[in-house]
Every structure is written in structure tokens, then in C-alpha cells.
Design a protein around this motif. Structure first.
Motif, short mmCIF file in Angstrom:
data_model
loop_
_atom_site.label_atom_id
_atom_site.label_comp_id
_atom_site.label_asym_id
_atom_site.label_seq_id
_atom_site.Cartn_x
_atom_site.Cartn_y
_atom_site.Cartn_z
N LYS A 28 0.86 -1.19 0.00
CA LYS A 28 0.00 0.00 0.00
C LYS A 28 0.88 1.23 0.00
O LYS A 28 1.84 1.33 0.78
CB LYS A 28 -0.90 0.01 1.23
N VAL A 59 -2.84 3.77 -3.09
CA VAL A 59 -2.63 2.92 -4.25
C VAL A 59 -2.12 1.59 -3.71
O VAL A 59 -1.17 1.58 -2.92
CB VAL A 59 -1.59 3.53 -5.22
N GLU A 60 -2.76 0.50 -4.08
CA GLU A 60 -2.30 -0.82 -3.63
C GLU A 60 -1.89 -1.64 -4.84
O GLU A 60 -2.62 -1.77 -5.81
CB GLU A 60 -3.40 -1.55 -2.85
N LYS A 65 -2.62 -6.98 -9.97
CA LYS A 65 -3.66 -6.00 -9.64
C LYS A 65 -3.05 -4.72 -9.11
O LYS A 65 -2.07 -4.73 -8.37
CB LYS A 65 -4.59 -6.59 -8.59
N MET A 66 -3.65 -3.60 -9.50
CA MET A 66 -3.32 -2.30 -8.94
C MET A 66 -4.65 -1.61 -8.66
O MET A 66 -5.48 -1.47 -9.55
CB MET A 66 -2.48 -1.47 -9.91
N SER A 67 -4.87 -1.22 -7.41
CA SER A 67 -6.11 -0.51 -7.07
C SER A 67 -5.74 0.87 -6.55
O SER A 67 -4.66 1.08 -6.03
CB SER A 67 -6.92 -1.30 -6.03
N GLY A 68 -6.66 1.79 -6.72
CA GLY A 68 -6.41 3.15 -6.27
C GLY A 68 -7.25 4.12 -7.07
O GLY A 68 -8.25 3.73 -7.68
N ASN A 70 -8.74 6.37 -9.97
CA ASN A 70 -9.04 5.88 -11.33
C ASN A 70 -7.89 6.05 -12.31
O ASN A 70 -7.81 5.35 -13.28
CB ASN A 70 -10.31 6.53 -11.86
N GLY A 73 -5.80 2.62 -10.86
CA GLY A 73 -6.40 1.33 -10.55
C GLY A 73 -6.83 0.54 -11.77
O GLY A 73 -7.45 1.08 -12.68
N CYS A 74 -6.52 -0.76 -11.76
CA CYS A 74 -6.96 -1.64 -12.82
C CYS A 74 -6.61 -3.09 -12.49
O CYS A 74 -5.69 -3.35 -11.74
CB CYS A 74 -6.34 -1.26 -14.16
N ALA A 75 -7.39 -4.00 -13.05
CA ALA A 75 -7.11 -5.44 -12.88
C ALA A 75 -7.86 -6.17 -13.98
O ALA A 75 -8.91 -5.71 -14.42
CB ALA A 75 -7.56 -5.92 -11.51
N CYS A 131 -2.32 -1.27 -18.05
CA CYS A 131 -3.57 -0.51 -18.04
C CYS A 131 -3.40 0.93 -18.49
O CYS A 131 -4.38 1.56 -18.88
CB CYS A 131 -4.18 -0.52 -16.65
#
Length: 158
Positions: A28, A59-60, A65-68, A70, A73-75, A131
Motif C-alpha cells: 500500500k 494505491v495498492e 492487480k493495482m487498485s487506487g 481511477n 487502478g486496474c485489474a 492498463c
């Protein structure tokens, strides 16, 4: 036969190193600062500064996977870690002077800007993902930076 085994072991070691580099980015990360990049031309101010609300966002990054926010973030996602010289960071944006004109010594200019951002060694590990075109650059074990539009975002490991 010995040469074949040695070649396979070397290939495996190279693959393990690449995966270990990717895993170094996992975790994170909190956006803690946003500054204007040296490629920004002050005579053309931004119409909209939406960077403020991004400070504090998380941002994780994990395997695939990368989330956070927009913008990041993407997966599912495929990651790649590459060594990048200072001159190649931010699509070459560190090699310009503050007035957006190319310097006569682009390498020295890029180094000066990279060091001002906290980078201490070249090449820099860059994590790119499938992404977007955003690359996350490792400044230290606890700090990543990325560029977007005319800004440089600094992320701190949580």
C-alpha cells in the motif's frame, strides 16, 4: 549437457530477479505530495488543478492487480520492471529546463531534476503496467513517484 543445465539455471535466476523486482513494488502506497514537473510551462497555467483531492489516497499494488484512484487502478494487469536512466524518466521530461527549452547538457539537467526529487542512483527501477502509460519510479524502498500531465506525484509506503 552441463552447458544446457547452466543456461537453464541462468535463465531461471534472471526470471526470479525480474519477479523479485516486481514484488518490491507490492504493498500500500499513499499519495503524499504533488508538485509541478520541470516540463510545465508556467506561461500556460493549468485550467484545472485536480491534484489536491488525490493527496492521501491509497494505491495498492499486488500480483496482477493495482487498485487506487481511477488514474492508476486496474485489474487484471501485467507488470514489467525496467531500468530507466534519469534522461528517460517521465518520457524525457527531466531533461528540460524550467522554461521548457532543451538544455545543452540534457543528461546533467535530467540528473539535477532527478536528484531534486530524491533519486540517488541511476538507473531507476520503473514499474509499468498494461492498463495505462503511467510508470512508477522507485526513489527509495519507501518512496515511488509518477508523472501525470504536468505534475509529479510522490507516494509513500504504508
Amino acid at each position: 549437457m552441463f552447458k544446457l543445465i547452466a543456461s537453464l539455471l541462468a535463465l531461471g535466476a534472471a526470471t526470479s530477479s525480474a519477479l523479485a523486482g516486481e514484488a518490491d513494488f507490492y504493498g500500500k502506497w499513499q499519495i503524499r505530495e504533488v508538485v509541478m514537473g520541470p516540463w510545465h510551462d508556467p506561461s500556460h497555467p493549468l485550467a484545472d488543478d485536480d491534484s489536491g483531492p488525490r493527496i492521501g489516497q491509497i494505491v495498492e499494488i499486488s500480483r496482477g492487480k493495482m487498485s487506487g484512484p481511477n488514474l492508476l487502478g486496474c485489474a487484471p494487469v501485467e507488470f514489467r520492471v525496467d531500468p530507466v536512466p534519469y534522461l528517460g524518466m517521465f518520457e524525457g521530461g527531466l531533461s528540460v529546463e524550467d522554461n521548457n527549452k532543451p538544455s545543452s547538457d540534457e543528461v546533467a539537467t535530467a540528473r539535477r531534476h532527478a536528484e531534486a526529487l530524491g533519486f540517488t542512483a541511476e538507473p531507476v527501477e520503473a514499474l509499468t503496467h498494461s492498463c495505462s502509460e503511467i510508470a512508477l519510479f522507485r526513489a527509495s524502498a519507501t518512496t515511488l513517484v509518477f508523472g501525470l500531465d504536468y505534475r509529479i506525484f510522490t507516494l509513500e509506503k504504508q
